[in-house]
Design a protein around this motif. Structure first.
Motif: not given
Length: 648
Positions: A358-367, A382-392
């Motif tokens: 889950s710590a993998t950073r997303i780059n612009t050219e990624d999919r 924007p109306k949805a409530q964010a979830l707590p982050q999960i560390n994988r």
């Protein structure tokens, strides 16, 4: 040599003129009208009266011949008799023959237009080369992919999707089939039919392949033993498109081609120098069947992810809008989506990273690879409530080929997919199963097909039984209850998919009667060819795989999003990431766990939670629950299994 009569010569000359077309037919009718007018005029010239010269008499005859309204204006018995004969001749020659010729010409012209011989004048449309069992579900998939389709249209700067289908003989019957197909209906107006074969260069020009945004080449049906196979036609079509592009100095369109024999992959890539994605039909279905043998119940996952309709699908989104976020942060912002991983571009192609940390950073050219019920859910709400982050963390790898060694598998039936299926079993290494193939096809013919399918590995433990499983006594002698898995294959030697499925379903019902007498019950997997037959066996206890629907979905979605093929190959091929079922008792789950808690617990093992496979079906007859609401309690019961994405 017999002498020719004058009448025969005249009839022959007239006949040769009539067959030249409507113009010559009208010319012949005009000549007859002129002759009749001349004769009629000359007959009334001796009467004198209003006729000063022969020209006036011929004009008088022509008017009576073409317009019956003049009949009451004549004076004298002879003149009235000639006028009546001219009027009757006018009804027959002028009106009858002329109307018949024009009507026949108009009908022929309409029939030519219905055949679809006129080239289309479209740009950035989607071309489907061929009409077969996959065409209707393929078109329904394209029309039903609203989110992907909007992005596809925006990328090619067009407002409306236009589909052009090349059929061997386009007709109103096919339009009727399109109109009655679920998922098409009134949108049939977006589909244009054209006549021709994919191996004909003029037919490819007729559908404007060079101006298309995407060209889809599904495999066609062919006779067993024929020298011309669907793969040969596919390669010829690609060569023709490439040749036309060189001739007109035009760019090559993007092509999604299905081949049956995966060994032809280098040939296809050599034949077409442009952007092409190749879907190996036989290999794809063989992979799904083997995965289903490994993980009982996996067909429900296929039928949800790889067919149109209610449920989840796999989506791929560009990294431009989420660049800089980690996979964990993105998952927290998308509460209705399961983040499966990402694709990272390398010089040699896409590097796929499913079940990535889950710590993998997303780059612009990624999919980013996601699973969701609708394309709109992959956008931020924007109306949805964010979830707590999960560390994988890093994924823990499981043993490859788990569960195959020593397993007894019975194949009922034979088709061209069996050699690739046997090769797929062999690709799982030392832990190979024991496979018995039962078919009425002669054993030497089967051995010849297996021998020719040389892919570097071969299945060691297999045997052939020459028998017809439709005969109950022969099926009982095989003792099907002694096997771990029974696969009923759809035949490709019958005239249609309906006939092949009828044989398969009758064999299944007969097999159920035999298995009911035994205490143990093996795993049953049934392959069907016609999507319309999937609802006929109500309450069946087998796993069902409908090959044309799955392949149509893959072809359509790869046409809209090219990178999807890499993901599917990763998921359903030996090695790499795969979907598995796990026992909930192997994880430290609390008594009342919701789906978000399940995700957190599985993330500690480097796995991605996809859903739950219930031991008992719900009110709708479904056992699979993928991507449930995060705060929904799972209420796990004995026999329930977790659907997990992990590395093997």
């Amino acid at each position: 040599m017999l002498p020719f009569r004058v009448v025969d010569r005249v009839k022959f000359v007239v006949e040769r003129q009539l067959v030249k077309g409507v113009g010559f037919q009208l010319l012949v009718v005009g000549v007859f009208i002129g002759i009749i007018s001349l004769i009629g005029g000359l007959l009334v010239v001796p009467q004198g009266g209003d006729f000063d010269d022969p020209g006036s008499a011929v004009w008088w005859a022509f008017l009576r011949l073409t317009d019956p309204g003049y009949l009451g204006d004549d004076v004298g018995t002879w003149q009235r008799l000639v006028s009546t004969l001219l009027t009757i001749s006018g009804y027959v020659v002028f009106m009858g023959t002329l109307v018949a010729i024009l009507t026949r010409w108009l009908i022929a012209k309409m029939a030519d237009l219905e055949r679809g011989l006129t080239p289309v004048t479209l740009k950035n449309h989607v071309v489907v080369l061929g009409w077969g069992s996959q065409t209707l579900p393929l078109l329904a998939e394209l029309l039903g992919s609203s989110g992907r389709m909007r992005r596809f249209l925006a990328r090619h700067d067009v407002q409306k999707l236009n589909l052009v289908v090349l059929s061997e003989e386009a007709s109103a019957v096919q339009v009727h089939e399109l109109r009655n197909e679920p998922g098409i209906g009134r949108r049939v107006r977006q589909i244009i039919l054209r006549s021709g074969l994919a191996i004909q260069p003029e037919a490819l020009q007729r559908v404007a392949c060079l101006d298309a945004a995407a060209v889809i080449v599904p495999s066609a049906a062919y006779e067993v033993g024929s020298l011309i196979t669907s793969d040969v036609e596919t390669v010829k079509a690609l060569l023709s498109i490439a040749a036309q592009a060189r001739q007109y100095h035009a760019p090559l369109p993007y092509v999604v081609a299905e081949i049956q024999d995966i060994r032809k992959l280098p040939v296809v890539e050599r034949a077409y120098p442009g952007a092409v994605e190749v879907v190996a039909g036989n290999a794809t279905i063989s992979r799904l069947l083997v995965q289903n043998v490994l993980h009982t119940g996996l067909s429900e996952v296929y039928n949800e992810l790889l067919t149109a309709g209610e449920g989840n699908e796999i989506y791929i989104r560009g990294g431009e809008s989420v660049a800089g976020l980690t996979l964990g942060e993105l998952a927290a912002e998308r509460p209705s989506v399961v983040i499966l991983g990402l694709l990272r571009y390398r010089e040699q192609g896409w590097d796929i990273q499913l079940a990535a940390p889950s710590a993998t950073r997303i780059n612009t050219e990624d999919r980013v690879v996601m699973m969701a019920r609708d394309y709109a859910e992959t956008d931020v709400d924007p109306k949805a409530q964010a979830l707590p982050q999960i560390n994988r963390g890093e994924a823990k790898r499981a043993a490859r080929g788990e569960g195959l060694e020593g397993r007894r598998i019975l194949l009922l039936g034979w088709n061209r997919r069996v050699p690739s299926l046997m090769a797929e079993f062999a690709s799982y290494g030392p832990g190979q199963p024991l496979v018995d193939v039962v078919s009425a096809v002669p054993i030497p013919e089967r051995e010849h097909a297996l021998t020719r399918y040389a892919v570097g590995t071969s299945l060691e433990n297999y045997s052939h039984v020459e028998a017809d499983y439709m005969v109950e006594e022969e099926l009982r002698r095989i003792n099907p209850a002694s096997y771990d898995t029974i696969i009923l294959l759809s035949s490709d030697r019958l005239a249609s998919g309906e006939e092949a499925d009828a044989r398969t379903m009758v064999g299944y019902l007969q097999l159920e009667d035999i298995l009911a007498e035994s205490p143990g019950r093996p795993q049953l997997i049934m392959e069907l060819s016609d999507p319309d037959n999937r609802h006929l066996l109500y309450g069946h206890q087998s796993e069902m795989l409908i090959s044309p629907m799955i392949l149509s979905h893959i072809l359509a979605q790869v046409a809209l999003r090219r990178e999807l093929r890499v993901v599917l190959d990763e998921l359903f091929t030996v090695g790499g990431a795969e979907i598995r079922f796990q026992n909930p008792e192997t994880y430290p789950l609390p008594a009342s766990a919701d789906f978000h808690v399940l995700e957190k617990v599985l993330a500690a093992s480097g796995e991605v939670a996809l859903g739950v496979l219930r031991a008992t079906a719900d009110a709708r007859g479904r056992c699979l629950m993928l991507n449930p609401p995060r705060r929904q309690y799972l209420d796990l019961q004995p026999g329930d299994q977790l659907v997990v994405l992990c590395q093997s």
